[in-house]
Design an enzyme around this catalytic site. Structure first.
Site, PDB file in Angstrom:
ATOM      1  N   LYS A 195       0.867  -1.188   0.000  1.00 14.25           N
ATOM      2  CA  LYS A 195       0.000   0.000   0.000  1.00 14.25           C
ATOM      3  C   LYS A 195       0.896   1.228   0.000  1.00 14.25           C
ATOM      4  O   LYS A 195       1.405   1.643   1.028  1.00 14.25           O
ATOM      5  CB  LYS A 195      -0.891  -0.029   1.252  1.00 14.25           C
ATOM      6  CG  LYS A 195      -2.225   0.693   1.107  1.00 14.25           C
ATOM      7  CD  LYS A 195      -2.128   2.180   0.845  1.00 14.25           C
ATOM      8  CE  LYS A 195      -1.912   3.005   2.087  1.00 14.25           C
ATOM      9  NZ  LYS A 195      -1.666   4.431   1.780  1.00 14.25           N
ATOM     10  N   GLY A 247       6.325   5.068   8.626  1.00 10.26           N
ATOM     11  CA  GLY A 247       5.610   6.337   8.556  1.00 10.26           C
ATOM     12  C   GLY A 247       5.738   7.077   9.869  1.00 10.26           C
ATOM     13  O   GLY A 247       6.705   6.882  10.621  1.00 10.26           O
ATOM     14  N   SER A 248       4.757   7.904  10.150  1.00  9.79           N
ATOM     15  CA  SER A 248       4.860   8.760  11.328  1.00  9.79           C
ATOM     16  C   SER A 248       4.562   7.978  12.609  1.00  9.79           C
ATOM     17  O   SER A 248       3.866   6.957  12.587  1.00  9.79           O
ATOM     18  CB  SER A 248       3.888   9.928  11.200  1.00  9.79           C
ATOM     19  OG  SER A 248       2.574   9.431  11.129  1.00  9.79           O
ATOM     20  N   THR A 249       5.060   8.496  13.714  1.00  9.41           N
ATOM     21  CA  THR A 249       4.861   7.821  14.997  1.00  9.41           C
ATOM     22  C   THR A 249       3.376   7.784  15.354  1.00  9.41           C
ATOM     23  O   THR A 249       2.884   6.770  15.860  1.00  9.41           O
ATOM     24  CB  THR A 249       5.692   8.529  16.086  1.00  9.41           C
ATOM     25  OG1 THR A 249       7.073   8.399  15.722  1.00  9.41           O
ATOM     26  CG2 THR A 249       5.497   7.896  17.460  1.00  9.41           C
ATOM     27  N   GLY A 252       1.763   5.070  13.380  1.00  6.52           N
ATOM     28  CA  GLY A 252       2.287   3.788  13.876  1.00  6.52           C
ATOM     29  C   GLY A 252       1.561   3.331  15.135  1.00  6.52           C
ATOM     30  O   GLY A 252       1.232   2.154  15.302  1.00  6.52           O
ATOM     31  N   GLU A 270       8.469   1.317  11.663  1.00  2.52           N
ATOM     32  CA  GLU A 270       9.650   2.175  11.442  1.00  2.52           C
ATOM     33  C   GLU A 270       9.130   3.605  11.435  1.00  2.52           C
ATOM     34  O   GLU A 270       8.447   4.002  10.502  1.00  2.52           O
ATOM     35  CB  GLU A 270      10.310   1.861  10.097  1.00  2.52           C
ATOM     36  CG  GLU A 270      10.837   0.462   9.949  1.00  2.52           C
ATOM     37  CD  GLU A 270      12.009   0.155  10.852  1.00  2.52           C
ATOM     38  OE1 GLU A 270      12.546   1.081  11.488  1.00  2.52           O
ATOM     39  OE2 GLU A 270      12.372  -1.027  10.938  1.00  2.52           O
ATOM     40  N   GLU A 402      10.286  16.205  15.388  1.00  3.63           N
ATOM     41  CA  GLU A 402      10.774  15.861  14.053  1.00  3.63           C
ATOM     42  C   GLU A 402      10.204  16.868  13.054  1.00  3.63           C
ATOM     43  O   GLU A 402       8.990  17.025  12.942  1.00  3.63           O
ATOM     44  CB  GLU A 402      10.308  14.453  13.672  1.00  3.63           C
ATOM     45  CG  GLU A 402      10.803  14.041  12.311  1.00  3.63           C
ATOM     46  CD  GLU A 402      10.326  12.669  11.886  1.00  3.63           C
ATOM     47  OE1 GLU A 402       9.116  12.408  11.966  1.00  3.63           O
ATOM     48  OE2 GLU A 402      11.176  11.854  11.485  1.00  3.63           O
TER      49      GLU A 402
HETATM   50  P1  NAD Z   1       2.101   8.782   7.580  1.00 10.06           P
HETATM   51  O1  NAD Z   1       2.109   8.067   8.861  1.00 10.06           O
HETATM   52  O2  NAD Z   1       1.183   9.933   7.408  1.00 10.06           O
HETATM   53  O3  NAD Z   1       1.709   7.785   6.385  1.00 10.06           O
HETATM   54  C1  NAD Z   1       2.438   6.614   6.129  1.00 10.06           C
HETATM   55  C2  NAD Z   1       1.537   5.600   5.457  1.00 10.06           C
HETATM   56  O4  NAD Z   1       0.505   5.241   6.357  1.00 10.06           O
HETATM   57  C3  NAD Z   1       0.840   6.092   4.195  1.00 10.06           C
HETATM   58  O5  NAD Z   1       0.807   5.041   3.259  1.00 10.06           O
HETATM   59  C4  NAD Z   1      -0.561   6.422   4.684  1.00 10.06           C
HETATM   60  O6  NAD Z   1      -1.550   6.299   3.680  1.00 10.06           O
HETATM   61  C5  NAD Z   1      -0.765   5.374   5.743  1.00 10.06           C
HETATM   62  N1  NAD Z   1      -1.755   5.751   6.777  1.00 10.06           N
HETATM   63  C6  NAD Z   1      -2.111   6.986   7.202  1.00 10.06           C
HETATM   64  N2  NAD Z   1      -3.031   6.893   8.184  1.00 10.06           N
HETATM   65  C7  NAD Z   1      -3.247   5.583   8.391  1.00 10.06           C
HETATM   66  C8  NAD Z   1      -4.077   4.841   9.279  1.00 10.06           C
HETATM   67  N3  NAD Z   1      -4.880   5.438  10.169  1.00 10.06           N
HETATM   68  N4  NAD Z   1      -4.030   3.500   9.234  1.00 10.06           N
HETATM   69  C9  NAD Z   1      -3.219   2.866   8.368  1.00 10.06           C
HETATM   70  N5  NAD Z   1      -2.422   3.494   7.495  1.00 10.06           N
HETATM   71  C10 NAD Z   1      -2.430   4.842   7.501  1.00 10.06           C
HETATM   72  O7  NAD Z   1       3.607   9.174   7.307  1.00 10.06           O
HETATM   73  P2  NAD Z   1       4.192  10.018   6.096  1.00 10.06           P
HETATM   74  O8  NAD Z   1       3.834  11.440   6.309  1.00 10.06           O
HETATM   75  O9  NAD Z   1       3.814   9.367   4.801  1.00 10.06           O
HETATM   76  O10 NAD Z   1       5.761   9.812   6.269  1.00 10.06           O
HETATM   77  C11 NAD Z   1       6.538  10.644   7.074  1.00 10.06           C
HETATM   78  C12 NAD Z   1       6.878   9.955   8.362  1.00 10.06           C
HETATM   79  O11 NAD Z   1       7.466   8.685   8.107  1.00 10.06           O
HETATM   80  C13 NAD Z   1       7.908  10.700   9.179  1.00 10.06           C
HETATM   81  O12 NAD Z   1       7.515  10.778  10.526  1.00 10.06           O
HETATM   82  C14 NAD Z   1       9.164   9.864   9.057  1.00 10.06           C
HETATM   83  O13 NAD Z   1      10.059   9.988  10.100  1.00 10.06           O
HETATM   84  C15 NAD Z   1       8.605   8.503   8.930  1.00 10.06           C
HETATM   85  N6  NAD Z   1       9.580   7.591   8.295  1.00 10.06           N
HETATM   86  C16 NAD Z   1      10.214   6.657   9.057  1.00 10.06           C
HETATM   87  C17 NAD Z   1      11.163   5.821   8.508  1.00 10.06           C
HETATM   88  C18 NAD Z   1      11.885   4.782   9.330  1.00 10.06           C
HETATM   89  O14 NAD Z   1      12.388   3.846   8.768  1.00 10.06           O
HETATM   90  N7  NAD Z   1      11.955   4.895  10.644  1.00 10.06           N
HETATM   91  C19 NAD Z   1      11.456   5.921   7.159  1.00 10.06           C
HETATM   92  C20 NAD Z   1      10.795   6.875   6.408  1.00 10.06           C
HETATM   93  C21 NAD Z   1       9.850   7.699   6.995  1.00 10.06           C
END
Ligand code: NAD
Length: 500
Positions: A195, A247-249, A252, A270, A402
């Protein structure tokens, strides 16, 4: 970000000629591109000028997610029993195809992420191709182990695949994340549903064509575009056995809740970071400056393990500041149109991210001394100058949160004890860098820093051969290396009674 990856840039070429208009913007389910049953479509914009790129990208709803899960379930019994060398060959073929089509894939991503090909754009392709190659090598090397039988019982551990697994990925590495997640899943005999982020789904959608050509049977590797609602459907699905999330904390945390409330599916997270780089008096100064400047500007600072807090020991502070300031000015000169061959730093991903980063910069003016940067670049598009704030209080917002843009905070420190405490005082714990020529000090800090990864005389690095992930609120579990295989398998213990 890893010498072996850099070397393979030469193999990237372009065979397919996808463009934003001819790319299939449908769901890739059971090896076919199919229409979504959900009426809503995703709208994408180009961060270089805000223009509309597409408004017809499918969003997978409940029926679509169910269809993908059903196809994966149907494919799983045969795929898990497929000979390891057959699984390996599909993965190796896919890696070759990703490379052969690398330019077209990178161009698709550039339309929505703004990553120039000469820097992050080609890194992404390498990371994806090398990820599939690395995990292809594991298909016949992770079957399990045996334990002593002297007590009359032979214990055999079988590392078994989980079944239907999925990867939910962010926009900042739309392809880099794919090999790291799909690689270990497929290598160990799982079926995998990808996804991609709603902001950058193009390269993932193009992958369907390559997945089919690589020989994966229907249902084994599927791609469904969508937004957070699609992700939530996967994370709460009763027949999905694992979600690997980057993605974001905050998201997560929600994913873990959904996993707990549904079927206790396995979760790897992650998440975010606020990684410190600690620069001691005895370091090689030019090396430290170069790493610190690169680490906060690669992919326009939109990197989870970016070294966004820089601490420099007081003896070299002035000298460091002069060189770091110049290095960041040089980086500012490299900001520009991602389509231009000479550009290495593109815009931020979209208006939302631009407003967020700009907000941190504006509020930062009262939290520290603006050393360099701080301005928008150009009339249109989401460009910002690489920015550094100096003398920022430890509890200030820009020291703690962050930012996910090219913005660093810089402070001096006196002693090793003081800096370990400061570096560790963060809710995150993804990566840390230590710059020193004293090997004893380097090893002391490597042990004491509370983060998943520590770089010595380097920072913000990832290698497929070594575990990748964070402590504290930077995540749960590890990707890459053998650790990723553990995250996609369940050990089953078989006891054989040899005493009768
Ligand atoms: P995000 O959490 O907004 O989205 C990430 C993914 O999750 C997207 O595909 C989104 O559609 C999906 N998503 C959003 N809400 C959801 C929900 N309620 N249930 C299930 N899935 C959902 O993050 P972002 O803005 O796309 O990415 C930026 C963040 O990712 C930053 O905080 C960054 O630090 C983190 N990141 C971490 C790593 C790592 O390896 N630690 C690597 C890259 C990015």
């Amino acid at each position: 970000l890893g010498p072996s990856l850099k070397e393979s840039t030469k193999n990237i070429s372009s065979e397919f000629s996808w463009t934003k208009s001819n790319l299939p913007k449908k769901l890739f389910i059971n090896n076919e591109y199919v229409d979504s049953k959900h009426p809503k479509k995703l709208e994408l914009h180009n961060p270089k000028d805000g223009s509309l790129v597409a408004n017809d990208v499918s969003l997978a709803g409940e029926q679509d997610v169910d269809a993908a899960v059903a196809a994966a379930e149907a494919a799983f019994p045969a795929w898990r029993k497929t000979l390891p060398n057959v699984r390996r060959d599909c993965m190796l073929k896919l890696a070759d195809l990703i490379e052969q089509n690398g330019k077209a894939l990178a161009e698709l991503t550039r339309e929505t992420l703004g990553a120039p090909f000469g820097s992050f754009g080609s890194f992404e392709i390498n990371m994806a191709a090398e990820g599939f190659r690395y995990f292809a090598g594991w298909t016949d090397k992770f079957a399990g182990e045996t334990y002593p039988q002297e007590d009359g019982f032979l214990k055999i551990v079988r590392n078994e695949p989980l079944g239907v697994t999925c990867g939910i990925i962010p926009w900042n590495g739309p392809l880099a994340n794919v090999g790291m997640k799909a690689g270990p899943a497929l290598s160990t005999g799982n079926c995998f549903i990808l996804k991609p982020s709603e902001k950058t789904p193009f390269a993932a959608l193009a992958l369907g064509t390559l997945i089919r050509e690589a020989g994966f049977p229907p249902g084994v590797f599927q791609v469904i575009s969508g937004d957070g609602t699609t992700g939530a459907l996967l994370a709460s699905h009763m027949r999905v056995r694992k979600v690997s999330f980057t993605g974001s904390t905050s998201t997560g945390r929600r994913i873990q809740e959904m996993a707990a409330r549904s079927n206790l599916k396995r979760v790897t997270l992650e998440l975010g970071g606020k990684s410190p780089a600690v620069v001691f008096d005895d370091c090689n100064l030019d090396n430290a400056v170069a790493w610190c400047a690169n680490a906060i500007t690669a992919n326009t600072g939109q990197v989870c393990f970016a070294a966004s807090r820089v601490y420099v020991q007081e003896g070299i502070y002035k000298e460091f500041v002069a060189k770091y300031k110049q290095a960041m000015k040089d980086k500012a000169a490299a900001v520009g149109d991602p389509d231009a061959a000479t550009t290495t730093i593109g815009p931020l991903v979209d208006k939302m991210q631009f407003d967020r980063v700009s907000g941190f910069i504006e509020r930062g003016r009262s939290q520290g001394n603006l050393l360099v940067g701080g301005e928008k670049v150009g009339g249109k598009g989401y460009y910002v100058q690489p920015t550094v704030f100096e003398n920022v209080a430890h509890d200030a917002e820009i020291s703690q949160e962050e930012i996910f843009g090219p913005v660093a905070v810089l402070n001096s420190f006196r002693t090793e004890e003081e800096i370990v405490a400061l570096a560790n005082d963060s809710e995150y714990g993804l990566m840390a860098g230590v710059f020193t020529q004293d090997v004893n000090r380097a090893m002391r800090l490597a042990a004491e820093l509370d983060s998943g990864m520590v770089g010595v005389n380097c920072v913000s690095m990832a290698f497929l051969q070594a575990p990748f992930g964070g402590n504290k609120q930077s995540g749960i579990g590890r990707e890459n290396a053998i650790n990723a295989l553990r995250m996609f398998t369940e050990p089953k213990t078989v006891f054989i009674n040899l005493t009768y």
